[in-house]
Design a protein around this motif. Sequence first.
Motif, PDB file in Angstrom:
ATOM      1  N   GLU A  58       0.818  -1.207   0.000  1.00 43.73           N
ATOM      2  CA  GLU A  58       0.000   0.000   0.000  1.00 43.73           C
ATOM      3  C   GLU A  58       0.857   1.264   0.000  1.00 43.73           C
ATOM      4  O   GLU A  58       0.489   2.277  -0.625  1.00 43.73           O
ATOM      5  CB  GLU A  58      -0.918   0.000   1.227  1.00 43.73           C
ATOM      6  N   ASN A  59       2.002   1.204   0.661  1.00 45.84           N
ATOM      7  CA  ASN A  59       2.804   2.409   0.865  1.00 45.84           C
ATOM      8  C   ASN A  59       3.937   2.583  -0.130  1.00 45.84           C
ATOM      9  O   ASN A  59       4.605   3.614  -0.127  1.00 45.84           O
ATOM     10  CB  ASN A  59       3.384   2.410   2.285  1.00 45.84           C
ATOM     11  N   GLN A  60       4.179   1.578  -0.982  1.00 45.14           N
ATOM     12  CA  GLN A  60       5.295   1.687  -1.920  1.00 45.14           C
ATOM     13  C   GLN A  60       4.807   1.528  -3.349  1.00 45.14           C
ATOM     14  O   GLN A  60       3.786   0.896  -3.611  1.00 45.14           O
ATOM     15  CB  GLN A  60       6.355   0.617  -1.634  1.00 45.14           C
ATOM     16  N   SER A  61       5.566   2.112  -4.262  1.00 49.00           N
ATOM     17  CA  SER A  61       5.352   1.874  -5.685  1.00 49.00           C
ATOM     18  C   SER A  61       6.591   1.158  -6.209  1.00 49.00           C
ATOM     19  O   SER A  61       7.695   1.352  -5.701  1.00 49.00           O
ATOM     20  CB  SER A  61       5.127   3.188  -6.434  1.00 49.00           C
ATOM     21  N   PHE A  62       6.409   0.335  -7.222  1.00 52.54           N
ATOM     22  CA  PHE A  62       7.492  -0.521  -7.689  1.00 52.54           C
ATOM     23  C   PHE A  62       7.785  -0.262  -9.162  1.00 52.54           C
ATOM     24  O   PHE A  62       6.866  -0.102  -9.966  1.00 52.54           O
ATOM     25  CB  PHE A  62       7.117  -1.985  -7.467  1.00 52.54           C
TER      26      PHE A  62
END
Length: 220
Positions: A58-62
């Motif tokens: 939820e808190n990171q983008s990849f």
Amino acid sequence: MKDIGSVALFTIFAAFIAFFIFDSDDSTGSGISGTYEQGSYDSLPEEPSRGEIEETLENQSFTSVENMMEETFPQLDTVQTDRGRAEIYMTSEFNLREVEDLIVEEVPPEETGDRQGDKQALIYDEEFVILKESEEEAGLVLIEVAEKEFVRNNYSPSFFDGMLAYALLNQAFGTNDWRNSQRNRCQNAGGCYGGYTMYGGNGGSFRGSSNRGGGPGAGK
């Protein structure tokens, strides 16, 4: 006589030492090697809780599917061959369908296969993600991130039956007839890769390493 006895004793001792030196050589066969040492999976890599994994997602983008795996799931093994490489990740917090949904939502693939029971395949620009329920550990999902070169040169075509159209595989590999050419190669080799197995090959000439994780298992 004393000298002869000493020479004989030294010869036996030297042969004994040589046996252990050569016997300890890690022969993996078929150019395949794993990362970890042989052992049971009584202690799998530590995995974050389901809630912690969901929070990470939820808190990171990849930037890539490899990045997502590295940041989210514990790595179980590496399979290195002279024809490509695959990284093996694992989770016991999610089932196969849930893992697929998480990956597709975070990093959409170019193509999504039709799930076949305990396995699924996703095609990306540079790699395949192959999901497979462990045959050895109940409730464990294996996540294989494999270079296209690895899949093209090592996998048995039958692994993808009903999951990915061969036209899609031809397109991914830049060939006209991967199925037949690879099938012939597999038959001549006595078998090909049928997905990662935790405790070594299942027979055939295309076996995994003696290292922990076992490398590829033979597939027909």
